[in-house]
Design a protein around this motif. Structure first.
Motif, PDB file in Angstrom:
ATOM      1  N   PHE A  76       0.850  -1.194   0.000  1.00 27.28           N
ATOM      2  CA  PHE A  76       0.000   0.000   0.000  1.00 27.28           C
ATOM      3  C   PHE A  76       0.878   1.233   0.000  1.00 27.28           C
ATOM      4  N   THR A  77       0.366   2.312  -0.586  1.00 31.13           N
ATOM      5  CA  THR A  77       1.093   3.575  -0.493  1.00 31.13           C
ATOM      6  C   THR A  77       0.239   4.545   0.303  1.00 31.13           C
ATOM      7  N   VAL A  78       0.775   4.915   1.469  1.00 37.74           N
ATOM      8  CA  VAL A  78       0.051   5.856   2.321  1.00 37.74           C
ATOM      9  C   VAL A  78       0.899   7.111   2.436  1.00 37.74           C
ATOM     10  N   GLY A  79       0.442   8.209   1.883  1.00 41.64           N
ATOM     11  CA  GLY A  79       1.178   9.477   1.962  1.00 41.64           C
ATOM     12  C   GLY A  79       2.591   9.352   1.431  1.00 41.64           C
ATOM     13  N   GLY A  80       2.757   8.666   0.290  1.00 42.31           N
ATOM     14  CA  GLY A  80       4.071   8.544  -0.321  1.00 42.31           C
ATOM     15  C   GLY A  80       4.947   7.485   0.320  1.00 42.31           C
ATOM     16  N   LEU A  81       4.373   6.753   1.298  1.00 42.38           N
ATOM     17  CA  LEU A  81       5.163   5.764   2.016  1.00 42.38           C
ATOM     18  C   LEU A  81       4.638   4.374   1.676  1.00 42.38           C
ATOM     19  N   LYS A  82       5.548   3.500   1.254  1.00 42.82           N
ATOM     20  CA  LYS A  82       5.108   2.148   0.908  1.00 42.82           C
ATOM     21  C   LYS A  82       5.078   1.279   2.157  1.00 42.82           C
ATOM     22  N   ILE A  83       3.937   0.679   2.416  1.00 43.43           N
ATOM     23  CA  ILE A  83       3.820  -0.206   3.577  1.00 43.43           C
ATOM     24  C   ILE A  83       3.359  -1.578   3.093  1.00 43.43           C
ATOM     25  N   ARG A  84       4.050  -2.616   3.551  1.00 44.83           N
ATOM     26  CA  ARG A  84       3.690  -3.970   3.124  1.00 44.83           C
ATOM     27  C   ARG A  84       2.280  -4.319   3.597  1.00 44.83           C
ATOM     28  N   ARG A  85       1.601  -5.119   2.792  1.00 42.67           N
ATOM     29  CA  ARG A  85       0.244  -5.529   3.156  1.00 42.67           C
ATOM     30  C   ARG A  85       0.221  -6.258   4.491  1.00 42.67           C
ATOM     31  N   GLY A  86       1.191  -7.144   4.675  1.00 40.82           N
ATOM     32  CA  GLY A  86       1.248  -7.902   5.923  1.00 40.82           C
ATOM     33  C   GLY A  86       1.323  -6.983   7.132  1.00 40.82           C
ATOM     34  N   SER A  87       2.122  -5.907   7.006  1.00 39.58           N
ATOM     35  CA  SER A  87       2.259  -4.964   8.118  1.00 39.58           C
ATOM     36  C   SER A  87       0.933  -4.297   8.418  1.00 39.58           C
ATOM     37  N   ILE A  88       0.203  -3.923   7.354  1.00 41.34           N
ATOM     38  CA  ILE A  88      -1.084  -3.246   7.554  1.00 41.34           C
ATOM     39  C   ILE A  88      -2.054  -4.173   8.286  1.00 41.34           C
ATOM     40  N   VAL A  89      -2.167  -5.420   7.785  1.00 40.52           N
ATOM     41  CA  VAL A  89      -3.115  -6.355   8.394  1.00 40.52           C
ATOM     42  C   VAL A  89      -2.715  -6.653   9.831  1.00 40.52           C
ATOM     43  N   ALA A  90      -1.385  -6.885  10.034  1.00 36.18           N
ATOM     44  CA  ALA A  90      -0.912  -7.210  11.383  1.00 36.18           C
ATOM     45  C   ALA A  90      -1.200  -6.062  12.345  1.00 36.18           C
ATOM     46  N   SER A  91      -0.889  -4.822  11.918  1.00 37.39           N
ATOM     47  CA  SER A  91      -1.138  -3.680  12.800  1.00 37.39           C
ATOM     48  C   SER A  91      -2.623  -3.522  13.045  1.00 37.39           C
ATOM     49  N   GLY A  92      -3.413  -3.681  11.969  1.00 37.77           N
ATOM     50  CA  GLY A  92      -4.861  -3.558  12.117  1.00 37.77           C
ATOM     51  C   GLY A  92      -5.372  -4.543  13.155  1.00 37.77           C
ATOM     52  N   ALA A  93      -4.906  -5.786  13.045  1.00 36.70           N
ATOM     53  CA  ALA A  93      -5.352  -6.808  13.997  1.00 36.70           C
ATOM     54  C   ALA A  93      -4.918  -6.448  15.414  1.00 36.70           C
ATOM     55  N   ALA A  94      -3.641  -6.010  15.555  1.00 37.75           N
ATOM     56  CA  ALA A  94      -3.131  -5.685  16.892  1.00 37.75           C
ATOM     57  C   ALA A  94      -3.892  -4.509  17.490  1.00 37.75           C
ATOM     58  N   ILE A  95      -4.175  -3.479  16.647  1.00 43.33           N
ATOM     59  CA  ILE A  95      -4.896  -2.312  17.167  1.00 43.33           C
ATOM     60  C   ILE A  95      -6.317  -2.709  17.562  1.00 43.33           C
ATOM     61  N   THR A  96      -6.949  -3.549  16.718  1.00 40.15           N
ATOM     62  CA  THR A  96      -8.306  -4.002  17.040  1.00 40.15           C
ATOM     63  C   THR A  96      -8.315  -4.729  18.381  1.00 40.15           C
TER      64      THR A  96
END
Lengths: 340, 284
Positions: free
Chosen positions: B128-148
């Motif tokens: 994913f590209t968020v504000g010019g920053l590339k973030i791996r999909r795994g990181s997004i899902v993992a963080s999302g799960a952890a935050i949830t």
């Protein structure tokens, strides 16, 4: 009276050393068996040192392997790289282990709740030790290990002689343990174990004695680790790893009886024999150790040896020799109080 | 730099959940679970085995998390009962040593049966590209799960009766008992919850890098350091400490080296014990 008592206090050490001196007789021709029993003595030495730290002053050092490794790697690296005689580097590396052990002890005892903090800080220290050994490849050889030449030509590189070097080390450690136990420090340790608050109120400097025990025990660990490095001629990242040292030392001490003089020898002997019997099931070793740890701490708080002697003592009246060799708390109580 | 920082926060969230599980069990019963990381790895390997046997990933992960939660409950009801009968220092020491033994057993079983097994849930696809920053999909899902999970924990402790009961037992066991709360039940449920949280960490961790069967001890140590820096028994402290140490760990590993980063973690724990034994958020 006084002389008699001194004899009685050190007699068990002499007896154990005499028995251990005979062990190699059937094995002198077998290099592999000599390695097994010499390693057994190495673990006896580790366990005596751990007993001094944990058994006497209640500091749960979960980094016996790391402290031995500092001695082993320290001495091996310095002696091989700079050509300094290995006897000198061994002592230097042991002192370095003592410094680390003292620092860990100091951090942990500076607060109450020390059992937890000692356990946590020392466990974390083990992790950084292992990462250091794996990470600084040019020093330690990383996962390839480190061949050692220093000492190979001397008696420590032989087949049978190293056993007696380690036996001498074990004898000295037992004497040091006993000496400390009979000194002012030992009485203070005992007071601490019985009632920490009361001891502190009576003017025993709890923290200071803990740190002293931490330093002496760590020097012992470092020296034993260094001896093993020069004996073996090769050490690797698992030689002093948590799984290969700490786990075994804890089981050996728990089996032999925490805070007893001869317990570490009994524990080391039993598990050395057991390991040899189960040599084909080496993968099951850690499961066995874990199970034994749980069972021992649940049911025999003074170790199997302590439990057996207690039963014997209850049956026959007090047997001073058995009492003296196994359950030292009792000895200090019954024979030491009148002595000034 | 920013990319490393993002990785640090992702790791920090995992650390946080791991530390919260450990600190809860300690706060309630005085048990320092030295098998916490091993339980996480056990959940990971269990999940990997279920997936090998054809279960869909989500189901396998769910069963893995619940399974390890169940193990937590069983441990609490059996092995931990003699521990709870002890008081003070004796309780802490016995709990520590027993869980250390359990950790040896779990490590031994994993080494024996699954020495090279690992859980790898790497999520494929373009970053994913968020504000010019590339973030791996795994990181997004993992963080999302952890935050949830983190938000669910907050809601649990704030708004549910059981959550409030848990907090009251942590504060004052005797007082809670007088109010009709059964501390023993609370402890058992929370031990199970702690196990499940360890399982969640194993799942989310494996989305960015494989969780190998030998990772137990180091996960336990991370959890311990997080719990100490956050203040033993403090849930919000553990959460903050987890994120902080995750960032510090990742930055130092990236710029200096892995072994230095673990030394920094140890020093962080030592400094906390020396100067703020009550943890970063503690008072008094």
């Amino acid at each position: 009276m006084g002389g008699n008592e001194t004899v009685r206090a050190y007699l068990p050490i002499a007896a154990v050393v005499a028995v251990l001196a005979l062990v190699p007789i059937p094995f002198v021709d077998s290099r592999s068996m000599m390695l097994v029993i010499t390693t057994g003595l190495l673990f006896a030495a580790y366990t005596i040192a751990f007993n001094l730290i944990f058994g006497s002053t209640g500091q749960l050092f979960l980094c016996t392997g790391a402290l031995a490794g500092i001695g082993g790697f320290g001495s091996a690296i310095v002696s091989d790289r700079y050509g300094i005689p290995f006897v000198i580097t061994m002592v230097g590396a042991a002192v370095l282990s003592g410094v680390f052990g003292g620092l860990l002890s100091w951090v942990a005892v500076s607060r109450s709740l020390d059992t937890i903090f000692t356990g946590i800080v020392t466990l974390a220290f083990s992790l950084s030790y292992e990462n250091f050994v794996l990470g600084s490849r040019d020093l330690t050889g990383g996962e390839n290990g480190l061949p050692i030449t220093a000492g190979g030509e001397s008696i420590i590189g032989g087949q049978t002689a190293p056993y007696y070097v380690f036996l001498a080390l074990v004898a000295v450690y037992l004497i040091v343990y006993r000496l400390i136990q009979r000194s002012h420090i030992g009485l203070a340790f005992k007071a601490l174990r019985d009632d920490e608050v009361a001891a502190e109120l009576a003017g025993v400097d709890v923290a200071r004695y803990r740190i002293i025990a931490g330093i002496i025990g760590s020097i012992m660990l470092g020296l034993a680790g260094a001896c093993f490095a020069h004996y073996r001629g090769f050490i690797g990242d698992t030689t002093y790893g948590f799984g290969s040292v700490d786990v075994r030392v804890l089981v050996m001490l728990a089996f032999g009886g925490i805070g007893s003089l001869i317990g570490p020898i009994v524990g080391a002997a039993v598990f050395t024999v057991l390991d040899e019997l189960l040599v084909d099931y080496a993968q099951l070793r850690e499961i066995l150790y874990g199970t034994v740890t749980v069972i021992l701490f649940l049911s025999f708080r003074q170790g199997v040896v302590g439990a057996i002697t207690n039963r014997l003592r209850r049956r026959s009246a007090v047997d001073p020799i058995v009492g003296g060799s196994v359950d030292d708390g009792e000895v200090l109580e019954t024979t030491h109080e009148p002595v000034s | 730099m920013t990319a490393v920082l993002v990785d640090g926060v992702v790791l920090g969230l995992q650390f946080a959940i791991l530390g919260v599980g450990l600190t809860l069990v300690y706060g309630l019963g005085g048990v320092v679970n030295l098998a916490h990381g091993q339980m996480a790895v056990l959940a990971a390997i269990f999940t990997a085995r279920l997936m090998d046997n054809g279960l869909p990933t989500v189901v396998a992960a769910g069963v893995g998390v619940l399974g390890i939660g169940l193990l937590g409950i069983v441990l609490d009801r059996t092995l931990m009962q003699p521990v709870y009968r002890q008081r003070g220092e004796a309780r802490i020491l016995l709990g520590l040593l027993l869980m250390l033994g359990v950790g040896f057993v779990i490590d031994g079983v994993l080494e024996w049966r699954y020495p090279i097994e690992a859980l790898n849930l790497r999520i494929a696809g373009e970053p994913f590209t968020v504000g010019g920053l590339k973030i791996r999909r795994g990181s997004i899902v993992a963080s999302g799960a952890a935050i949830t999970v983190g938000l669910m924990l907050v809601a649990f402790f704030r708004y549910t009766t059981f959550g409030r009961a848990t907090r009251s037992v942590i504060q004052d066991e005797e007082g809670a008992r007088l109010c009709g709360i059964n501390p023993s039940v609370v402890r058992t449920v929370i031990f199970g919850l702690s196990g499940a949280l360890a399982g969640v960490v194993a799942i989310t961790q494996s989305m960015t890098s494989p969780v190998v069967s030998t990772a137990g001890v180091s996960l336990t140590i991370f959890a311990l350091i997080v719990a100490v820096v956050g203040g033993l028994g403090s849930v919000s402290g553990a959460f903050l400490a987890g994120i902080l140490l995750g960032v510090v760990n990742t930055l130092s590993a990236f710029y200096i080296g892995t072994f230095v980063s673990s030394i920094i973690l140890v020093v962080a724990a030592a400094v906390t014990i020396l100067f703020r034994p009550q943890g970063i958020l503690g008072t008094g």
